[in-house]
Design a protein around this motif. Structure first.
Motif, short mmCIF file in Angstrom:
data_model
loop_
_atom_site.label_atom_id
_atom_site.label_comp_id
_atom_site.label_asym_id
_atom_site.label_seq_id
_atom_site.Cartn_x
_atom_site.Cartn_y
_atom_site.Cartn_z
N ALA A 1 0.83 -1.21 0.00
CA ALA A 1 0.00 0.00 0.00
C ALA A 1 0.86 1.26 0.00
O ALA A 1 0.55 2.23 -0.70
CB ALA A 1 -0.93 -0.01 1.21
N VAL A 2 1.95 1.25 0.76
CA VAL A 2 2.76 2.47 0.83
C VAL A 2 3.52 2.68 -0.48
O VAL A 2 3.70 3.81 -0.94
CB VAL A 2 3.71 2.46 2.05
N LEU A 3 3.91 1.58 -1.12
CA LEU A 3 4.53 1.69 -2.45
C LEU A 3 3.54 2.31 -3.43
O LEU A 3 3.86 3.23 -4.19
CB LEU A 3 4.98 0.30 -2.92
N LEU A 4 2.29 1.83 -3.37
CA LEU A 4 1.22 2.34 -4.24
C LEU A 4 1.01 3.84 -4.05
O LEU A 4 0.99 4.62 -5.00
CB LEU A 4 -0.05 1.57 -3.89
N MET A 5 0.87 4.25 -2.78
CA MET A 5 0.65 5.67 -2.49
C MET A 5 1.77 6.52 -3.05
O MET A 5 1.55 7.53 -3.70
CB MET A 5 0.67 5.90 -0.97
N THR A 6 2.99 6.09 -2.74
CA THR A 6 4.14 6.89 -3.12
C THR A 6 4.25 6.99 -4.63
O THR A 6 4.49 8.07 -5.19
CB THR A 6 5.42 6.25 -2.54
N PHE A 7 4.00 5.87 -5.29
CA PHE A 7 4.13 5.86 -6.74
C PHE A 7 3.04 6.70 -7.41
O PHE A 7 3.31 7.48 -8.31
CB PHE A 7 4.07 4.42 -7.26
N ILE B 1 0.56 13.90 -1.83
CA ILE B 1 -0.63 13.79 -2.67
C ILE B 1 -1.11 12.34 -2.70
O ILE B 1 -2.29 12.04 -2.55
CB ILE B 1 -0.33 14.27 -4.10
N GLY B 2 -0.16 11.44 -2.90
CA GLY B 2 -0.51 10.02 -2.99
C GLY B 2 -1.17 9.52 -1.71
O GLY B 2 -2.18 8.81 -1.76
N ALA B 3 -0.61 9.89 -0.56
CA ALA B 3 -1.16 9.42 0.71
C ALA B 3 -2.57 9.95 0.91
O ALA B 3 -3.47 9.21 1.33
CB ALA B 3 -0.25 9.85 1.87
N VAL B 4 -2.77 11.22 0.60
CA VAL B 4 -4.10 11.82 0.77
C VAL B 4 -5.11 11.13 -0.15
O VAL B 4 -6.18 10.69 0.28
CB VAL B 4 -4.04 13.34 0.49
N LEU B 5 -4.73 11.00 -1.41
CA LEU B 5 -5.65 10.44 -2.39
C LEU B 5 -5.98 8.98 -2.10
O LEU B 5 -7.14 8.57 -2.10
CB LEU B 5 -5.03 10.57 -3.79
N VAL B 6 -4.95 8.19 -1.84
CA VAL B 6 -5.17 6.75 -1.64
C VAL B 6 -5.95 6.51 -0.35
O VAL B 6 -6.84 5.67 -0.30
CB VAL B 6 -3.83 5.98 -1.66
N THR B 7 -5.64 7.27 0.70
CA THR B 7 -6.40 7.11 1.94
C THR B 7 -7.87 7.44 1.70
O THR B 7 -8.77 6.72 2.13
CB THR B 7 -5.84 8.03 3.04
N TYR B 8 -8.10 8.52 0.97
CA TYR B 8 -9.48 8.91 0.67
C TYR B 8 -10.18 7.81 -0.11
O TYR B 8 -11.28 7.38 0.22
CB TYR B 8 -9.51 10.22 -0.11
N MET B 9 -9.52 7.33 -1.16
CA MET B 9 -10.14 6.32 -2.01
C MET B 9 -10.39 5.04 -1.24
O MET B 9 -11.42 4.39 -1.42
CB MET B 9 -9.26 6.03 -3.23
N GLN B 10 -9.42 4.68 -0.40
CA GLN B 10 -9.56 3.46 0.38
C GLN B 10 -10.83 3.51 1.23
O GLN B 10 -11.60 2.57 1.25
CB GLN B 10 -8.34 3.36 1.31
N ILE B 11 -11.01 4.65 1.89
CA ILE B 11 -12.17 4.77 2.78
C ILE B 11 -13.45 4.91 1.98
O ILE B 11 -14.45 4.23 2.23
CB ILE B 11 -11.97 5.95 3.74
N ALA B 12 -13.41 5.76 0.95
CA ALA B 12 -14.62 5.99 0.17
C ALA B 12 -15.01 4.74 -0.61
O ALA B 12 -16.17 4.33 -0.61
CB ALA B 12 -14.41 7.16 -0.79
N LEU B 13 -14.04 4.13 -1.26
CA LEU B 13 -14.35 2.97 -2.11
C LEU B 13 -14.74 1.75 -1.31
O LEU B 13 -15.60 0.98 -1.72
CB LEU B 13 -13.16 2.63 -3.00
N SER B 14 -14.10 1.54 -0.15
CA SER B 14 -14.38 0.31 0.58
C SER B 14 -15.81 0.33 1.11
O SER B 14 -16.40 -0.72 1.33
CB SER B 14 -13.38 0.08 1.71
#
Ligand code: ATP
Ligand code: MG
Lengths: 246, 426
Positions: free
Chosen positions: B259-265, B277-290
């Motif tokens: 997950a951290v590789l994904l965010m960073t990339f 940006i990656g951490a903010v976006l992925v955290t948001y998507m993780q919570i919203a999408l799940s």
């Protein structure tokens, strides 16, 4: 006085092929010594052995009387030997200024410090600026190395090699591929930056070699067939046959 | 001369960015007031620190790690054990400083495991980190005292030992604690890029050979960078432990590392703010999408593949590539093609999402013919017509997108030419 650089019976084998076949060489401190020889003679390989890039198959290299063969490249560099590369070998994504500053960091005692901000080290930055000026690259200060012209890259290659203040300098064909005027400029630069230093230089241009070097060694097929002052080399029949004549 | 290396303008500009970041952190809970938003923003802070620490390896030093959650997770477990010790009155240590426990833990394990893994670079390094990650995750089953077995370790962050007059029971107080740590950790990691170690990490990334010939051991440079990165990952883990008050074995595991590789990339490796940006976006998507879909991990996979293929420099890379046209006053020329791209992109996305959701529904639902709600419509996954429409939307969107992409490329060519012409005039 101990020699600055001593090679004794240095040999290098790549698989079955013996590329360096027993080289003996001694450079007095302050000497400018040129190595000439045909393509594939082993000149770059010899540099790679001296600077620790390749391990020796046998023999020994000494720097100021202390053995350096067997040490890692960074350890050899810290003992005061620095080299350039025949094929430009810079930090391509860094600017010209940053390349020079990186070349200074270890020599100025910063080591692996993570508590100094490089931008705040005024003596360090001043020194990098001075090198920039010496190289005539002030206008290109903030350009990434990858965007320099070929001649500028070669100049920065020399600058990166000498910046740390090593007292034994190895330059591998520093002017190859340059135009005549660029070459004159580069030779002048090399002359200036190697004052009071020991220089070992590989160079194909005979005009440059006879002009710059105090002594010349001729490397043919992994062996030094002659090592003498320029005038003697010029008159040496064996050298004429093996190299200069062709 | 030295003034030109550190122009006052740059200092002011940097300071302005950091002050703006602090203001944003302070103001956000007044804009997004719900407790779920505050909780989400707290998680974003945690993952910003974690992703930045990961970029110390991948972006700054060119080290691809598949096991960075080891330092995050172990830091979190240690922090939680420390909190429990305070809960049990065995130890007294203020909660505000608890992330330091995680940081020092991450540092210690970074030193231990780094001394093995950083001897090699490239693929070998990546494989060793993968092995260490798998090993630590598996060892959670052995050391159940430390990892708490199936149920994990939990503690109570209201330890009543604090520096400031807060209990850190309420979500909002934890948010500000995490916010403060995020700023401090991010600033330290930013400054680290400006130190001799940070410069040589870049040098070792770009040209390890030359780095040796200016006197540096690439192994030692990598090792120190790795250990410090473990320190910041451990701080992130400590913040995570305070936020959730529970740590379980998967927190040290390979999925968390992925997950951290994904965010960073996705955020972008090449620019400091990319991982943020990656951490903010992925955290948001993780919570919203799940909450939205069973298939949220599939969406992540798709996003990741598309980014790797078409946007290898990440979102930050895309942003930075527009700086030069912006400065040249040419940015507006992208407006039309970019706006044009939105419509087909949304069409293709709608078609794709419909197909995925219908697929999941067909294979998972108790009664597949029961309609699903999507985009405010009722869709029946067993109807052939719905599939035809979804496939058609997707295909039409893709075709149109290809056409727009050609226009965008062409526009880039024009803008680059215009910039070259401007430069030539100067
Ligand atoms: N790493 C290596 N492995 C195998 N063979 C090598 C290696 N490096 C060099 N050689 C061989 O050693 C010989 C000498 O090469 P070297 O590059 O030292 O020549 P040189 O004198 O520098 O030539 P030039 O004037 O073309 O630069 C060549 O035949 C080359 O193929
Ligand atoms: Mg050569």
């Amino acid at each position: 006085m101990t020699d600055a650089l001593t090679l004794s019976q240095v040999k290098k084998r790549f698989g079955p092929a013996e590329i360096i076949r027993g080289v003996d060489l001694a450079l007095a401190p302050g000497e400018r010594h040129a190595i000439i020889g045909p393509n594939g003679a082993g000149k770059s390989t010899l540099f790679n052995l001296i600077s620790g890039r390749y391990p020796l198959s046998s023999g020994q290299v000494q720097l100021h009387g202390r053995r350096i063969s067997g040490l890692a490249p960074h350890q050899i560099n810290r003992r005061g030997l620095s080299r350039s590369f025949q094929i430009t070998n810079l930090f391509q994504r860094m600017t010209v200024f940053e390349n020079l500053r990186c070349a200074l960091l270890w020599a100025r005692g910063y080591g692996y410090s993570f508590w100094h901000l490089v931008g705040r080290q005024s003596a360090l930055n001043e020194e990098a600026e001075q090198h920039l000026e010496k190289l005539g690259l002030q206008k290109r200060r903030d350009v990434p190395a990858s965007l320099l012209t070929y001649a500028e890259q070669r100049t920065l290659e020399i600058g990166t090699t000498i910046a740390g203040g090593a007292n034994v300098i190895l330059l591998d064909e520093p002017t190859a591929g340059m135009s005549l005027s660029e070459r004159d400029h580069a030779i002048e630069l090399i002359r200036n930056v190697t004052v009071d230093k020991t220089l070992l230089i590989v160079e194909h241009d005979m005009g440059v070699v006879f002009d710059l070097a105090d002594r010349i060694s001729v490397l043919v097929y992994g062996q030094i067939i002659a090592s003498d002052e320029p005038d003697q080399i010029r008159g040496n029949a064996e050298v004429q046959n093996a190299y200069l004549g062709t | 001369m030295s003034t030109s290396n550190f122009p006052g303008g740059a200092i002011v500009r940097h300071a302005a960015v950091w002050i703006a970041a602090i203001v944003v952190i302070i103001v956000m809970p007044y804009v997004f007031t719900s407790s779920s938003s505050v909780s989400m923003m707290s998680q974003m802070g945690v993952f910003i620190v974690f992703a930045l620490s990961y970029n110390m390896l991948l972006g700054e030093a060119g080290m691809l790690s598949f096991g960075h959650a080891v330092y995050f997770g172990l830091g979190g477990f240690l922090t939680l054990h420390a909190i429990r010790a305070v809960n049990d009155d065995v130890w007294s240590f203020p909660l505000e400083l608890m992330p330091l426990v995680g940081g020092l833990g991450g540092l210690a394990f970074g030193v231990i495991f780094g001394s093995v893994s950083t001897r090699r670079a490239g693929v070998t390094f990546a494989m060793i980190t993968l092995g260490i990650g798998a090993m630590v995750e598996a060892s959670a089953n052995m050391f159940t005292n430390f990892f708490g077995g199936e149920s994990g370790v939990s503690g109570n962050r209201v330890t009543e030992v604090t520096l400031l007059p807060f209990s850190y029971g309420p979500q909002i107080e934890v948010y500000y604690l995490i916010g403060a740590w995020t700023i401090v950790a991010a600033l330290l990691m930013f400054l680290l890029t400006k130190t001799p170690l940070g410069r040589m990490a870049n040098a070792v990334r770009d040209n390890p050979e030359r780095a040796q010939f200016v006197g540096y051991s690439t192994t030692i440079a990598r090792f120190i960078q790795f250990a410090l990165s473990g320190f910041f990952a451990g701080i992130a883990g400590g913040l995570f432990a305070i936020l959730f008050e529970i740590m379980t074995a998967p927190n040290v595991g390979l999925i968390q590392s992925g997950a951290v590789l994904l965010m960073t990339f996705i955020g972008g490796l090449g620019v400091f703010f990319g991982p943020i940006i990656g951490a903010v976006l992925v955290t948001y998507m993780q919570i919203a999408l799940s909450g939205f879909s069973e298939g949220w991990i599939l969406y992540f996979g798709l996003l990741f593949v598309l980014m790797v293929m078409y946007v290898p420099n990440g979102i930050a890379g895309v942003i930075v590539s527009h700086f030069a046209p912006w400065q040249a006053g040419l940015a507006h020329r992208f407006a039309v093609p970019y706006l044009l791209a939105i419509v087909p992109a949304l069409l293709a996305l709608a078609g794709l999402v419909t197909m995925i959701e219908m697929g999941y529904h067909l294979s998972l639902a108790y009664d597949p013919s029961r309609p699903i709600e999507l985009f405010g419509m009722e869709i029946t996954a067993t109807s052939v017509a719905a599939w035809v429409v979804a496939v058609a939307l997707f295909a039409a969107g893709l075709v149109a997108l290809r056409w727009v992409a050609g226009r965008i490329r062409q526009r880039w060519g024009e803008v680059n030419q215009a910039m070259d012409a401007q430069r030539a005039k100067q």
